[in-house]
Design a protein around this motif. Structure first.
Motif, PDB file in Angstrom:
ATOM      1  N   LEU A  20       0.833  -1.191   0.000  1.00  0.00           N
ATOM      2  CA  LEU A  20       0.000   0.000   0.000  1.00  0.00           C
ATOM      3  C   LEU A  20       0.875   1.252   0.000  1.00  0.00           C
ATOM      4  O   LEU A  20       1.951   1.255   0.610  1.00  0.00           O
ATOM      5  CB  LEU A  20      -0.916   0.020   1.224  1.00  0.00           C
ATOM      6  N   SER A  21       0.379   2.281  -0.656  1.00  0.00           N
ATOM      7  CA  SER A  21       1.075   3.566  -0.669  1.00  0.00           C
ATOM      8  C   SER A  21       0.107   4.674  -0.290  1.00  0.00           C
ATOM      9  O   SER A  21      -1.085   4.580  -0.572  1.00  0.00           O
ATOM     10  CB  SER A  21       1.642   3.865  -2.060  1.00  0.00           C
ATOM     11  N   CYS A  22       0.640   5.703   0.328  1.00  0.00           N
ATOM     12  CA  CYS A  22      -0.175   6.858   0.701  1.00  0.00           C
ATOM     13  C   CYS A  22       0.679   8.105   0.524  1.00  0.00           C
ATOM     14  O   CYS A  22       1.684   8.276   1.228  1.00  0.00           O
ATOM     15  CB  CYS A  22      -0.654   6.730   2.136  1.00  0.00           C
ATOM     16  N   THR A  77       5.516  10.306   1.378  1.00  0.00           N
ATOM     17  CA  THR A  77       4.769   9.085   1.120  1.00  0.00           C
ATOM     18  C   THR A  77       5.095   8.035   2.181  1.00  0.00           C
ATOM     19  O   THR A  77       6.250   7.911   2.598  1.00  0.00           O
ATOM     20  CB  THR A  77       5.091   8.538  -0.279  1.00  0.00           C
ATOM     21  N   VAL A  78       4.078   7.297   2.571  1.00  0.00           N
ATOM     22  CA  VAL A  78       4.254   6.186   3.502  1.00  0.00           C
ATOM     23  C   VAL A  78       3.788   4.912   2.807  1.00  0.00           C
ATOM     24  O   VAL A  78       2.850   4.936   2.002  1.00  0.00           O
ATOM     25  CB  VAL A  78       3.485   6.424   4.825  1.00  0.00           C
ATOM     26  N   TYR A  93      -8.223  -0.351   4.486  1.00  0.00           N
ATOM     27  CA  TYR A  93      -7.005   0.163   5.115  1.00  0.00           C
ATOM     28  C   TYR A  93      -6.939   1.674   4.896  1.00  0.00           C
ATOM     29  O   TYR A  93      -7.073   2.148   3.769  1.00  0.00           O
ATOM     30  CB  TYR A  93      -5.776  -0.535   4.522  1.00  0.00           C
ATOM     31  N   TYR A  94      -6.699   2.375   6.003  1.00  0.00           N
ATOM     32  CA  TYR A  94      -6.664   3.836   5.973  1.00  0.00           C
ATOM     33  C   TYR A  94      -5.282   4.347   6.358  1.00  0.00           C
ATOM     34  O   TYR A  94      -4.661   3.853   7.309  1.00  0.00           O
ATOM     35  CB  TYR A  94      -7.686   4.416   6.967  1.00  0.00           C
ATOM     36  N   CYS A  95      -4.871   5.363   5.664  1.00  0.00           N
ATOM     37  CA  CYS A  95      -3.628   6.051   5.978  1.00  0.00           C
ATOM     38  C   CYS A  95      -3.947   7.229   6.909  1.00  0.00           C
ATOM     39  O   CYS A  95      -4.959   7.913   6.728  1.00  0.00           O
ATOM     40  CB  CYS A  95      -3.012   6.550   4.673  1.00  0.00           C
ATOM     41  N   ASP A 111      -4.575  16.224  11.913  1.00  0.00           N
ATOM     42  CA  ASP A 111      -4.628  14.793  11.676  1.00  0.00           C
ATOM     43  C   ASP A 111      -5.364  14.560  10.364  1.00  0.00           C
ATOM     44  O   ASP A 111      -6.559  14.858  10.256  1.00  0.00           O
ATOM     45  CB  ASP A 111      -5.355  14.096  12.830  1.00  0.00           C
ATOM     46  N   TYR A 112      -4.651  14.067   9.369  1.00  0.00           N
ATOM     47  CA  TYR A 112      -5.239  13.847   8.059  1.00  0.00           C
ATOM     48  C   TYR A 112      -5.483  12.352   7.826  1.00  0.00           C
ATOM     49  O   TYR A 112      -4.654  11.521   8.210  1.00  0.00           O
ATOM     50  CB  TYR A 112      -4.314  14.364   6.955  1.00  0.00           C
ATOM     51  N   TRP A 113      -6.599  12.055   7.155  1.00  0.00           N
ATOM     52  CA  TRP A 113      -6.954  10.667   6.850  1.00  0.00           C
ATOM     53  C   TRP A 113      -7.115  10.469   5.351  1.00  0.00           C
ATOM     54  O   TRP A 113      -7.631  11.343   4.650  1.00  0.00           O
ATOM     55  CB  TRP A 113      -8.263  10.281   7.541  1.00  0.00           C
ATOM     56  N   GLY A 114      -6.676   9.297   4.880  1.00  0.00           N
ATOM     57  CA  GLY A 114      -6.925   8.923   3.506  1.00  0.00           C
ATOM     58  C   GLY A 114      -8.352   8.425   3.332  1.00  0.00           C
ATOM     59  O   GLY A 114      -9.084   8.227   4.303  1.00  0.00           O
ATOM     60  N   GLN A 115      -8.719   8.184   2.086  1.00  0.00           N
ATOM     61  CA  GLN A 115     -10.085   7.772   1.779  1.00  0.00           C
ATOM     62  C   GLN A 115     -10.306   6.286   2.018  1.00  0.00           C
ATOM     63  O   GLN A 115     -11.441   5.828   2.040  1.00  0.00           O
ATOM     64  CB  GLN A 115     -10.414   8.109   0.310  1.00  0.00           C
ATOM     65  N   GLY A 116      -9.228   5.558   2.212  1.00  0.00           N
ATOM     66  CA  GLY A 116      -9.328   4.117   2.445  1.00  0.00           C
ATOM     67  C   GLY A 116      -9.141   3.330   1.158  1.00  0.00           C
ATOM     68  O   GLY A 116      -9.579   3.757   0.089  1.00  0.00           O
TER      69      GLY A 116
END
Length: 123
Positions: A20-22, A77-78, A93-95, A111-116
């Protein structure tokens, strides 16, 4: 405007691997910790892995030795490399990123969240 763009999810057989990448997109002054969470159907969201700005890592016990979290600070990027996946790890899975902004001489932490991204482990 800061956004997290996730990629890499999909369908994989038990025992398989996914990465996975974010990526953090937008204007940001700095990034502290970066992490991955997951939420399976009917269950609460749980922390999978986290990596600090100094690259210290921590994992939930169930993934130790199989998952690896890393970051590319130059690209904001993580990554989450997942191996030996199990059916019970099917989840979204959420970043999650702790970002720092600096505007008008004021430092703020968000605190930022990805869309999943959906990960399905099935034969």
């Amino acid at each position: 405007q800061v956004q997290l763009v996730e990629s890499g999810g999909g369908l994989v057989q038990p025992g398989g691997s996914l990465r996975l990448s974010c990526a953090v997109v937008g204007s940001i002054f700095g990034i502290n910790a970066m992490g991955w969470y997951r939420q399976a159907p009917g269950k609460e969201r749980e922390l999978v892995a986290v990596i600090t700005s100094g690259s210290s890592t921590n994992y939930t016990d169930s993934v130790k030795g199989r998952f690896n979290i890393s970051r590319d600070n130059a690209k904001n990027t993580v990554f989450l490399q997942m191996t030996s996946l199990k059916t019970e790890e099917t989840a979204v899975y959420y970043c999650d990123v702790e970002g720092v902004t600096y505007e008008l001489e004021v430092v703020r932490i968000y605190d930022y969240w990805g869309q999943g991204t959906q990960v399905t482990v099935s034969s």
